[in-house]
Design an enzyme around this catalytic site. Sequence first.
Site, PDB file in Angstrom:
ATOM      1  CB  SER A   1      -1.083  -0.095   1.287  1.00  0.00           C
ATOM      2  OG  SER A   1      -0.044   0.164   2.323  1.00  0.00           O
TER       3      SER A   1
ATOM      4  CE  LYS B   1      -2.355   1.793   4.621  1.00  0.00           C
ATOM      5  NZ  LYS B   1      -1.383   0.659   5.177  1.00  0.00           N
TER       6      LYS B   1
END
Length: 235
Positions: free
Chosen positions: A156, A194
């Site tokens: 991701s 993230k």
Amino acid sequence: MLTKKQLDLLDFINKRVTRDGVPPSFDEMKDALDLRSKSGIHRLITALEDRGFIRRLPHRARALEVIKLPESLGGAPSTSATSGFSPKVIEGDKPNSPVQSNAMAASGISELPLLGRIAAGVPIESIADNPLHVAVPGMMVSSGGRHFALEVKGDSMINAGINDGDMVIIRESSSADNGDIVVAQIEGYEATLKRYRRRDDMVVLEAANPAYDSRVLPVGDVAVQGRLVGLLRNY
């Protein structure tokens, strides 16, 4: 930090602007990077714009302006990271086993705890309590503060240059600035890697891959455990 595709596109745009005075068309960029569709070029341009390397000029066709270049393309050294961090990257194999050596300090190598795997995708596990240790180049560890290593699981964050299997070096911190890439613990048990954004009483944990959605959570559900400062590329 730019991915190879982002760097290649920025180099191509800059060379064409320097030579012709105008940027290349999307079709020319697609062909130059050997991509099958222009949607990939759109994503790369958006990533370069987000990182402050180019600017799209409104209401003009093929209007791209190169604002700055990374050092690898002849740009000036940066004094601040546009994306909130500036990790040091070592190309090569990551360590695969615990390292115990009295010569590490003398050779410029630091020993860091390897706290398990960190999800760059769907959160998979919390940070380990009883870590192994790995050796990393001392240049990746800044003075002051505790550092630790984590193995990345998932894709991701690939548009931020972080691939599945890489090892990230994290400086322990309970706070983060907008744009930092962080280790975030969610609701006290699941950890993920993230990009961090704070919006009033909410926290947005952004993926760097359009295949993944960002997560929006109450600020009380997210605990920052550290900021990304470097990575070891896994080949």
